[in-house]
Design a protein around this motif. Structure first.
Motif, PDB file in Angstrom:
ATOM      1  N   ALA A   5       0.820  -1.215   0.000  1.00  0.00           N
ATOM      2  CA  ALA A   5       0.000   0.000   0.000  1.00  0.00           C
ATOM      3  C   ALA A   5       0.850   1.260   0.000  1.00  0.00           C
ATOM      4  O   ALA A   5       0.414   2.279  -0.503  1.00  0.00           O
ATOM      5  CB  ALA A   5      -0.956  -0.006   1.177  1.00  0.00           C
ATOM      6  N   TRP A   8       4.196   3.100  -3.917  1.00  0.00           N
ATOM      7  CA  TRP A   8       3.530   3.753  -5.042  1.00  0.00           C
ATOM      8  C   TRP A   8       4.145   3.369  -6.375  1.00  0.00           C
ATOM      9  O   TRP A   8       3.443   3.316  -7.391  1.00  0.00           O
ATOM     10  CB  TRP A   8       3.491   5.265  -4.836  1.00  0.00           C
ATOM     11  CG  TRP A   8       2.530   5.591  -3.737  1.00  0.00           C
ATOM     12  CD1 TRP A   8       2.831   5.940  -2.461  1.00  0.00           C
ATOM     13  CD2 TRP A   8       1.105   5.516  -3.808  1.00  0.00           C
ATOM     14  NE1 TRP A   8       1.676   6.092  -1.722  1.00  0.00           N
ATOM     15  CE2 TRP A   8       0.602   5.840  -2.536  1.00  0.00           C
ATOM     16  CE3 TRP A   8       0.200   5.200  -4.815  1.00  0.00           C
ATOM     17  CZ2 TRP A   8      -0.758   5.871  -2.249  1.00  0.00           C
ATOM     18  CZ3 TRP A   8      -1.155   5.226  -4.530  1.00  0.00           C
ATOM     19  CH2 TRP A   8      -1.617   5.556  -3.262  1.00  0.00           C
ATOM     20  N   ILE A  11       2.412   0.235  -7.279  1.00  0.00           N
ATOM     21  CA  ILE A  11       1.011   0.511  -7.630  1.00  0.00           C
ATOM     22  C   ILE A  11       0.919   1.060  -9.047  1.00  0.00           C
ATOM     23  O   ILE A  11       0.109   0.599  -9.864  1.00  0.00           O
ATOM     24  CB  ILE A  11       0.379   1.467  -6.600  1.00  0.00           C
ATOM     25  CG1 ILE A  11       0.171   0.725  -5.280  1.00  0.00           C
ATOM     26  CG2 ILE A  11      -0.934   2.048  -7.126  1.00  0.00           C
ATOM     27  CD1 ILE A  11      -0.200   1.613  -4.111  1.00  0.00           C
ATOM     28  N   SER A  65      -5.257  -1.295  -8.821  1.00  0.00           N
ATOM     29  CA  SER A  65      -3.934  -1.631  -8.305  1.00  0.00           C
ATOM     30  C   SER A  65      -3.781  -1.215  -6.842  1.00  0.00           C
ATOM     31  O   SER A  65      -3.204  -1.956  -6.032  1.00  0.00           O
ATOM     32  CB  SER A  65      -2.856  -0.972  -9.162  1.00  0.00           C
ATOM     33  OG  SER A  65      -1.569  -1.344  -8.739  1.00  0.00           O
ATOM     34  N   THR A  66      -4.291  -0.050  -6.499  1.00  0.00           N
ATOM     35  CA  THR A  66      -4.222   0.416  -5.109  1.00  0.00           C
ATOM     36  C   THR A  66      -5.022  -0.502  -4.192  1.00  0.00           C
ATOM     37  O   THR A  66      -4.574  -0.850  -3.099  1.00  0.00           O
ATOM     38  CB  THR A  66      -4.732   1.869  -5.003  1.00  0.00           C
ATOM     39  OG1 THR A  66      -3.955   2.693  -5.876  1.00  0.00           O
ATOM     40  CG2 THR A  66      -4.643   2.384  -3.585  1.00  0.00           C
ATOM     41  N   THR A  67      -6.191  -0.914  -4.651  1.00  0.00           N
ATOM     42  CA  THR A  67      -7.025  -1.812  -3.850  1.00  0.00           C
ATOM     43  C   THR A  67      -6.350  -3.173  -3.683  1.00  0.00           C
ATOM     44  O   THR A  67      -6.334  -3.744  -2.587  1.00  0.00           O
ATOM     45  CB  THR A  67      -8.411  -1.968  -4.496  1.00  0.00           C
ATOM     46  OG1 THR A  67      -8.987  -0.664  -4.656  1.00  0.00           O
ATOM     47  CG2 THR A  67      -9.324  -2.830  -3.646  1.00  0.00           C
ATOM     48  N   HIS A  70      -3.593  -2.829  -1.194  1.00  0.00           N
ATOM     49  CA  HIS A  70      -4.108  -2.813   0.177  1.00  0.00           C
ATOM     50  C   HIS A  70      -4.389  -4.237   0.655  1.00  0.00           C
ATOM     51  O   HIS A  70      -4.005  -4.614   1.761  1.00  0.00           O
ATOM     52  CB  HIS A  70      -5.368  -1.960   0.259  1.00  0.00           C
ATOM     53  CG  HIS A  70      -5.984  -1.971   1.613  1.00  0.00           C
ATOM     54  ND1 HIS A  70      -5.420  -1.315   2.690  1.00  0.00           N
ATOM     55  CD2 HIS A  70      -7.082  -2.589   2.082  1.00  0.00           C
ATOM     56  CE1 HIS A  70      -6.167  -1.523   3.758  1.00  0.00           C
ATOM     57  NE2 HIS A  70      -7.178  -2.291   3.425  1.00  0.00           N
TER      58      HIS A  70
END
Length: 134
Positions: A5, A8, A11, A65-67, A70
């Motif tokens: 997470a 970056w 991500i 991608s962020t989800t 996480h």
């Protein structure tokens, strides 16, 4: 390895990998078959607002991608294969049933479902590989 997470770079790179998979899948691999399945011609596709379409698609890839990043924070030491299986599991367990339901009610063809479902499995597999490696 610093994980997910807060990574970056991973991500953005994973979103880009999924985006590239889409370009290949809906271009030379399945482009003509997909256009036929949705009832579009090459002229129809070219007449779209490509900046808006590609820009929004990339933003949505960043959201995905962020989800995924996480979710992967719960598996900080997972090996590559496990991360890819988790990513593909997200597609198989959430995305495929959702688009399958939509396609059934909108009476879309099985061909279109298989084209799109395979894309989402490949999209998430590519993102999983990048997240695992970065």
């Amino acid at each position: 390895m610093e994980f997910y997470a807060e990574n970056w770079l991973a991500i953005i790179a994973a979103a880009a990998a999924g985006f590239v998979v889409g370009g290949i899948w809906y271009g030379p691999v399945m482009g003509k078959k997909w256009m036929g399945a949705v009832g579009l011609t090459e002229e129809d596709v070219k007449s779209g607002n490509m900046g808006l379409i590609y820009g929004t698609t990339f933003v949505l890839s960043l959201v995905a991608s962020t989800t995924l990043a996480h979710l992967l924070t719960y598996f900080p030491a997972a090996p590559l294969g496990t991360v890819v299986l988790i990513a593909v599991g997200v597609a198989a367990g959430f995305i495929l049933p959702a688009i399958g339901t939509n396609y059934l009610f909108s009476q879309k063809s099985r061909t279109l479902f298989l084209i799109d479902a395979t894309y989402w499995l490949l999209f998430y597999a590519a993102m999983g590989v990048v997240h695992a490696l970065l």
